[in-house]
Design a protein around this motif. Structure first.
Motif, mmCIF file in Angstrom:
data_model
loop_
_atom_site.group_PDB
_atom_site.id
_atom_site.type_symbol
_atom_site.label_atom_id
_atom_site.label_comp_id
_atom_site.label_asym_id
_atom_site.label_seq_id
_atom_site.Cartn_x
_atom_site.Cartn_y
_atom_site.Cartn_z
ATOM 1 N N ASP A 193 0.853 -1.186 0.000
ATOM 2 C CA ASP A 193 0.000 0.000 0.000
ATOM 3 C C ASP A 193 0.896 1.245 0.000
ATOM 4 O OD1 ASP A 193 -1.610 2.168 0.603
ATOM 5 O OD2 ASP A 193 -2.784 1.107 2.114
ATOM 6 N N LEU A 233 0.805 3.287 3.182
ATOM 7 C CA LEU A 233 1.485 2.636 4.290
ATOM 8 C C LEU A 233 2.998 2.679 4.106
ATOM 9 C CD1 LEU A 233 1.093 1.203 6.937
ATOM 10 C CD2 LEU A 233 0.903 -0.974 5.696
ATOM 11 N N ILE A 261 4.061 5.830 5.570
ATOM 12 C CA ILE A 261 3.993 5.771 7.035
ATOM 13 C C ILE A 261 5.191 5.013 7.597
ATOM 14 C CG2 ILE A 261 2.694 4.815 8.978
ATOM 15 C CD1 ILE A 261 0.129 5.378 7.346
ATOM 16 N N VAL A 262 5.509 3.876 6.994
ATOM 17 C CA VAL A 262 6.633 3.071 7.471
ATOM 18 C C VAL A 262 7.946 3.817 7.282
ATOM 19 C CG1 VAL A 262 7.969 0.973 7.025
ATOM 20 C CG2 VAL A 262 5.466 0.861 7.180
ATOM 21 N N ARG A 311 2.137 -3.491 15.106
ATOM 22 C CA ARG A 311 0.957 -2.734 14.686
ATOM 23 C C ARG A 311 0.449 -3.193 13.327
ATOM 24 N NH1 ARG A 311 3.039 2.341 14.667
ATOM 25 N NH2 ARG A 311 2.825 2.330 16.925
ATOM 26 N N TYR A 312 1.357 -3.428 12.387
ATOM 27 C CA TYR A 312 0.933 -3.715 11.012
ATOM 28 C C TYR A 312 1.180 -5.150 10.558
ATOM 29 C CZ TYR A 312 0.622 1.370 10.644
ATOM 30 O OH TYR A 312 0.290 2.679 10.839
ATOM 31 N N THR A 369 3.437 -7.337 6.175
ATOM 32 C CA THR A 369 3.063 -6.030 5.635
ATOM 33 C C THR A 369 4.224 -5.044 5.714
ATOM 34 O OG1 THR A 369 0.751 -6.365 6.244
ATOM 35 C CG2 THR A 369 1.471 -4.091 5.881
ATOM 36 N N VAL A 370 4.900 -5.019 6.865
ATOM 37 C CA VAL A 370 6.020 -4.084 7.033
ATOM 38 C C VAL A 370 7.178 -4.472 6.115
ATOM 39 C CG1 VAL A 370 7.738 -3.197 8.654
ATOM 40 C CG2 VAL A 370 5.360 -3.461 9.379
ATOM 41 N N CYS A 417 6.664 -3.235 2.743
ATOM 42 C CA CYS A 417 6.988 -1.804 2.681
ATOM 43 C C CYS A 417 8.497 -1.585 2.595
ATOM 44 C CB CYS A 417 6.411 -1.077 3.889
ATOM 45 S SG CYS A 417 4.600 -0.999 3.925
#
Length: 662
Positions: free
Chosen positions: A43, A46, A49-50, A241-242, A246-247, A250
């Motif tokens: 995303d 995201l 954000i990361v 958190r994610y 997912t992280v 990213c």
């Protein structure tokens, strides 16, 4: 397609990177993604954000170190850096350079690491190229995430910095006349300094026992370990958190985006072809001053090259390793540290200075750079136990060599040279009889650019600074009588080089002065008609009965109470013909006392009128035009680079090198 003439490649031909007999440096840690699609499904919101979270964690770690460390070099000069790496050992943050996780992962399998572990190393030859000299101590903390019972290493937080003393032959652990690493201090291969949150007191005792400044060393290490542990907790919260997958997607996206940005915005500015340039360190502390060559043959490959579109940096032609401590271990792990060290130079090709500032240097630059090294036994491929404590003479010079060789490829649209780091200091006993060591990393002027003057007194380590006078005078037995810009130190040019420092220190008690500096003979070069800046110089008791110039490599120059140490750091090289500089800017520089009235006429051909003292300073436009018209015009065969008068003293009277011509 453009080709520069150099040994092994006939002029006017191009068939990929030429074979100069060099080699790739093997690595057991090949570049690779964490996810199957290399983050393409991440995303994009995201990802932002990361990436912002990573920058925030890195900044928080550095702030914690600065606030809790003790030594002036770490706390006040800020000669340290933090970095965040993924479990593939790729650097994710791009604010500044950092060391490598590779040696830790090599010696300690990730699956055997525990939460609360802290790893430590400073051994240059065991660092995979990430540590340049022994005072740079490196702390690495693994980050864990995942469900209870299945938590695993997902990233690393790392900090490394230049510490006051780690033993060795002289205070400060940088003996300028060293001929082996055994004279340079305590070398520690990767060890576990904390085991599951419990400090290894024995290891700490060994390190502090070998230091002349044990209290500050212990405090600095405690600050760095605690800050990295804190950073690991912060980063773990991001994964919690994610989610790990997912992280990590990213992370892949961040790296891939950097790769594509540099390919699109930077590589596209360099034409396909091959060019060669070289520059030199001037002395190694052991042999007499001479030209220690660092050469880069740069090849920009085409998009249809079998191995991809990239820059090939071949260091063939680099001088043999020096007897003294100017060697750098660059040929480890495919040169991955050196790639990230040199990559910031490429940002100068960005469309605007503002865009340049936005470009991070993370692991994304690595696939775009291939490095080829000469066989073992050169300045960049030294053989243990060759000394390395002054390796800045090589890795800083390589920044300039890369800038210079790219300048040949892009018609000079790169900055002129700069030399923005050198170590100076004094040591002895203070007024109360206690031993002290004061060292400072003073910056210098940066090179003029095709659109602007160079900046004054720049420090190569981001956010580093000179030591505050109020602090040094309260702690050490001397008075800082002045700290100013060194007039006329910036190389003349259409865009002038930045100025260096001039600092006067009056000793209140007998002491010893130390210096680890280069560019005292060979100045920072100017480009495309720009002139070289002025070199580094230290004079003690200037104008007094014991006036003497101190060698740039000095371990223990005696200074008597009452004598003044005058330090002048390098000015950056100029860009473009000085006679093309706007006379109004020359008047401004004279008014600001950056350029003397004498240099305004001699270097820029500007005929001044009036006076600085009564604010009537101006220039005679007609006389200036006539003065400039009477100067000889540049010749086509003139060198593209100006190395200053010092080059001839080491090059048998030659004004330029063969590679200085287009």
């Amino acid at each position: 397609m453009t080709t520069d003439t150099h040994p092994g490649t006939p002029s006017g031909t191009f068939a990929g990177a030429p074979d100069l007999g060099s080699r790739r440096a093997p690595t057991q840690f090949p570049f690779g993604a964490l996810t199957d699609d290399a983050g393409r499904s991440a995303d994009p919101v995201l990802v932002e954000i990361v990436q912002g979270s990573l920058a925030a964690v890195e900044h928080e770690v550095e702030t914690a170190i600065a606030r809790t460390s003790r030594s002036p070099m770490i706390r006040d000069a800020h000669d340290f850096r933090a970095g965040i790496h993924d479990r593939k050992l790729r650097k994710l943050t791009g604010r500044s350079y950092s060391a490598l996780v590779h040696p830790v992962a090599r010696d300690f399998p990730l699956e055997e690491m525990k939460e609360g572990d802290v790893f430590f190393h400073n051994d240059v030859y065991m660092s995979e190229g990430g540590i340049g000299h022994l005072p740079d101590l490196c702390v690495t903390v693994p980050v864990f995430a995942g469900p209870e019972g299945d938590r695993r290493v997902v990233a690393f937080v790392q900090a490394f910095g230049h510490h006051d003393d780690i033993g060795g032959a002289v205070p400060g652990s940088m003996p300028s006349h060293a001929t082996s690493v055994y004279e340079e201090g305590l070398a520690v291969p990767p060890i576990k300094l904390w085991d599951a949150g419990v400090p290894n007191r024995s290891a700490l005792a060994i390190m502090t026992r070998n230091s002349r400044m044990p209290e500050s060393l212990a405090a600095d290490l405690d600050a760095e370990c605690s800050a990295c542990l804190m950073g690991a907790r912060r980063l773990g919260e991001l994964f919690d958190r994610y989610g790990v997958e997912t992280v990590e997607a990213c992370f892949d996206a961040i790296i891939d985006r950097s790769t594509e940005t540099y390919r699109r915005e930077i590589l596209s500015k360099i034409p396909v072809g091959t060019w060669t340039w070289e520059d030199y360190a001037e002395h190694d502390g052991v042999d007499d001053p001479q030209l220690h060559t660092q050469r880069i043959t740069l090849t920009r490959t085409a998009a249809d090259d079998p191995d991809g579109e990239r820059l090939v940096l071949d260091f063939a032609g680099t001088s043999p390793q020096a007897k003294g401590p100017i060697n750098h271990c660059g040929d480890y792990s495919d040169g991955v540290f050196l790639k990230k060290w040199l990559a910031p130079i490429l940002r100068n090709l960005a469309d605007t200075p503002e865009r340049m500032a936005e470009l991070d240097v993370n692991e994304g630059v690595v696939p775009l750079i291939e490095m080829r090294f000469p066989e073992k036994g050169t300045l960049l491929t030294p053989i243990f136990p060759a000394p390395t404590n002054a390796r800045t003479f090589v890795i800083l010079r390589l920044l300039g060599v890369l800038a210079g060789v790219i300048a040949k490829a892009v018609d000079g649209k790169m900055p002129a040279d700069q030399e923005t780091i050198r170590y100076t200091g004094v040591y002895g006993e203070d007024l109360d009889g206690r031993p002290y060591l004061m060292r400072e990393v003073l910056g210098g002027g940066s090179g003029g650019r095709y659109y602007a003057d160079g900046e004054d007194t720049i420090h190569v380590v981001p956010d580093s600074r000179n030591l505050p006078t109020e602090f040094t005078e309260s702690r050490f037995p001397f008075i800082v009588e002045s700290l100013s810009l060194a007039v006329d130190s910036g190389g003349a040019g259409q865009y002038r080089g930045g100025l260096g420092y001039e600092k006067h220190i009056r000793m209140l008690k007998d002491a010893h002065f130390m210096s680890i500096a280069d560019r005292s003979i060979l100045a920072c070069w100017g480009v495309k008609g720009g002139k070289a800046g002025t070199p580094f110089q230290v004079v003690i008791d200037a104008g007094g009965p014991n006036e003497r110039e101190v060698d740039a490599l000095a371990d223990a120059e005696e200074v008597k109470a009452g004598e003044v140490i005058r330090i002048r750091t390098t000015g950056g090289g100029g860009w473009g013909n000085p006679l093309d500089r706007d006379p109004a800017l020359v008047v401004r520089d004279v008014r600001w006392r950056k350029v003397s009235a004498e240099a305004a006429l001699a270097d820029y051909g500007v005929v001044l009128t009036g006076s600085v003292d009564d604010d009537t300073l101006s220039y005679d436009a007609e006389a200036t035009t006539k003065e400039r018209a009477g100067r000889p015009a540049p010749e086509v065969e003139d060198a593209f680079f100006d190395r200053g008068p010092g080059y001839g003293t080491l090059a048998g009277g030659a004004a330029s090198a063969q590679v200085d011509h287009l």
